[in-house]
Design an enzyme around this catalytic site. Structure first.
Site, mmCIF file in Angstrom:
data_model
loop_
_atom_site.group_PDB
_atom_site.id
_atom_site.type_symbol
_atom_site.label_atom_id
_atom_site.label_comp_id
_atom_site.label_asym_id
_atom_site.label_seq_id
_atom_site.Cartn_x
_atom_site.Cartn_y
_atom_site.Cartn_z
ATOM 1 N N ASP A 137 -41.536 27.867 -3.302
ATOM 2 C CA ASP A 137 -41.829 28.282 -4.680
ATOM 3 C C ASP A 137 -43.263 28.037 -5.130
ATOM 4 O OD1 ASP A 137 -41.944 25.599 -5.264
ATOM 5 O OD2 ASP A 137 -40.277 25.583 -6.671
ATOM 6 N N LEU A 161 -31.198 28.626 -11.398
ATOM 7 C CA LEU A 161 -30.127 29.211 -10.613
ATOM 8 C C LEU A 161 -28.887 28.333 -10.688
ATOM 9 C CD1 LEU A 161 -29.873 31.727 -8.639
ATOM 10 C CD2 LEU A 161 -29.778 29.993 -6.832
ATOM 11 N N LEU A 172 -34.706 26.294 -3.188
ATOM 12 C CA LEU A 172 -34.739 27.649 -2.646
ATOM 13 C C LEU A 172 -35.960 27.887 -1.761
ATOM 14 C CD1 LEU A 172 -33.756 29.698 -5.826
ATOM 15 C CD2 LEU A 172 -32.268 29.071 -3.915
ATOM 16 N N CYS A 191 -21.627 32.320 -16.819
ATOM 17 C CA CYS A 191 -21.839 31.332 -17.879
ATOM 18 C C CYS A 191 -20.830 31.478 -19.016
ATOM 19 C CB CYS A 191 -23.260 31.448 -18.442
ATOM 20 S SG CYS A 191 -24.547 30.800 -17.349
ATOM 21 N N CYS A 194 -20.267 29.404 -22.692
ATOM 22 C CA CYS A 194 -20.822 28.047 -22.602
ATOM 23 C C CYS A 194 -22.291 28.023 -22.994
ATOM 24 C CB CYS A 194 -20.660 27.513 -21.180
ATOM 25 S SG CYS A 194 -21.371 25.876 -20.930
ATOM 26 N N CYS A 201 -30.739 20.221 -24.728
ATOM 27 C CA CYS A 201 -32.203 20.131 -24.580
ATOM 28 C C CYS A 201 -32.803 19.286 -25.698
ATOM 29 C CB CYS A 201 -32.830 21.526 -24.589
ATOM 30 S SG CYS A 201 -34.633 21.467 -24.400
ATOM 31 N N ASP A 245 -33.787 16.358 -16.264
ATOM 32 C CA ASP A 245 -32.596 16.906 -15.606
ATOM 33 C C ASP A 245 -31.491 17.303 -16.580
ATOM 34 O OD1 ASP A 245 -33.505 16.677 -12.960
ATOM 35 O OD2 ASP A 245 -32.933 14.568 -12.859
ATOM 36 N N CYS A 251 -24.449 21.104 -16.755
ATOM 37 C CA CYS A 251 -23.799 22.374 -16.405
ATOM 38 C C CYS A 251 -22.380 22.142 -15.876
ATOM 39 C CB CYS A 251 -24.621 23.115 -15.349
ATOM 40 S SG CYS A 251 -23.876 24.679 -14.818
#
Length: 367
Positions: A137, A161, A172, A191, A194, A201, A245, A251
């Site tokens: 990346d 992702l 990745l 998703c 949700c 955040c 994180d 998630c």
């Protein structure tokens, strides 16, 4: 896993990728249109990339994978699980300790992925004679939408992702090749309604689902932003001193993920819950020694100690006041600014009114 030369090349590639330590491998055609380019243009034109000027200067190269290499026909997208063993958010309750993002607690993952990608590339060239290019990346290739096209996951509302098998915890890497490979079905969005990643955040960095304003993101502020962090975000940073994180860890798809034994073995005990007082005392040499081979090293001592001082200011621990005071005469402007803020924060009681903090005279060796 054993394969024979008569088996489809896609299956053989997957088997070799697994042997090299990749957890998932998918294939995508890159002949189609690339809607991610329009989303990137909107992001940059709105100024949401902040000081990351490279996102603007490389925009044309990010417009389509073929802009990176016109001869490319297919992409091989690979993922490595870095799921944590414990809840990454637990450290946030220990305010005299620093929270370093899970991915940065061991050696730089770019190097880990790059070695495996190059090994797979050498094998593929030997097997097929194709031409190819390898990307991690650090290159201007939009890997998350490419990973979605290859069926590895989908870009969640936090813009990262999400995988049904690995949650939000995948590193990745990609290989572009001039070979035509049978593409996998693109993953669809799961998703639903949700919005856990948006609501958690600390700095409200998501103006809407699937949109990120990097200028408000703690990962951006602690890593990419060079000067003093805007005062309105400092308290919300808590004890996060490198990355954040929160949106990943919350998630719900993480319930299907598994902890990565490899990442657990690589993680350094010294970086799991380091004492803020110890980190604040790092000079340049000590910083480089502590973070040798770590992605943290690239931000430099001054920016890192700046982050540590914001965490000290948020610690509500009067015992750390002298540590902050000792850095008010630091050679770095950004460190001095953060030290003054930390001292002022620790002088405030919980009701917000000023109180006195007893400070010993600064010893000459601490100046």
């Amino acid at each position: 896993m054993t394969t024979s030369i008569s088996e489809p090349i896609e299956r053989r590639i997957r088997a070799e990728a697994e042997t090299l330590g990749f957890d998932v491998c998918g294939f995508a055609s890159i002949e189609q249109a690339w809607p991610a380019a329009a989303r990137l243009a909107e992001f940059v034109e709105a100024g949401r990339h902040g000081e990351m000027a490279w996102m603007e200067t490389t925009r044309a190269r990010r417009a389509h994978p073929k802009a990176m290499w016109p001869g490319a026909r297919s992409a091989i997208v690979l993922g490595v699980n870095y799921g944590p063993e414990a809840d990454p958010l637990a450290i946030l309750e220990h305010r005299s300790r620093g929270a370093i993002s899970v991915y940065a607690q061991g050696d730089d993952y770019h190097e880990l992925i790059k070695k495996r990608l190059k090994a797979l590339a050498r094998w593929l060239v030997a097997e097929t004679g194709c031409e190819l290019k390898v990307f991690v990346d650090t290159a201007p290739l939009m890997e998350k939408p490419l990973a979605q096209s290859a069926g590895l996951g989908w870009q969640g509302k936090h813009t990262n992702l999400v995988s049904r098998a690995f949650g939000s915890w995948l590193f990745l890497g990609s290989i572009l090749t001039d070979s035509v490979l049978a593409p996998d079905a693109a993953e669809t969005d799961h998703c639903g309604a949700c919005r856990a990643c948006l609501d958690i955040c600390p700095t409200a960095a998501f103006p809407a689902p699937y949109q990120l304003d990097a200028r408000r993101c703690i990962s951006y502020l602690t890593i990419e932003h060079a000067g003093p962090v805007p005062p309105e975000f400092r308290a919300a940073m808590g004890n996060r001193i490198y990355g954040c994180d929160d949106c990943l860890a919350v998630c719900p798809w993480n319930k299907f993920a598994r902890a990565s034994r490899e990442m657990a073995l690589q993680a350094r005990e010294a970086l799991k819950a380091p004492a803020l007082a110890d980190l604040a005392r790092l000079d340049d040499a000590a910083f480089r020694a502590l973070f040798a081979k770590s992605p943290v090293k690239r931000i430099g001592r001054d920016r890192f100690v700046r982050n540590v001082l914001y965490a000290i200011g948020n610690s509500a621990d009067p015992a750390l006041a002298e540590t902050a005071q000792a850095l008010r005469d630091d050679a770095s402007d950004v460190v001095r600014d953060a030290a003054a803020w930390a001292v002022a924060q620790l002088a405030k009681p919980r009701d917000g009114k000023e109180r006195s903090v007893s400070l010993s005279p600064i010893a000459p060796g601490l100046r």
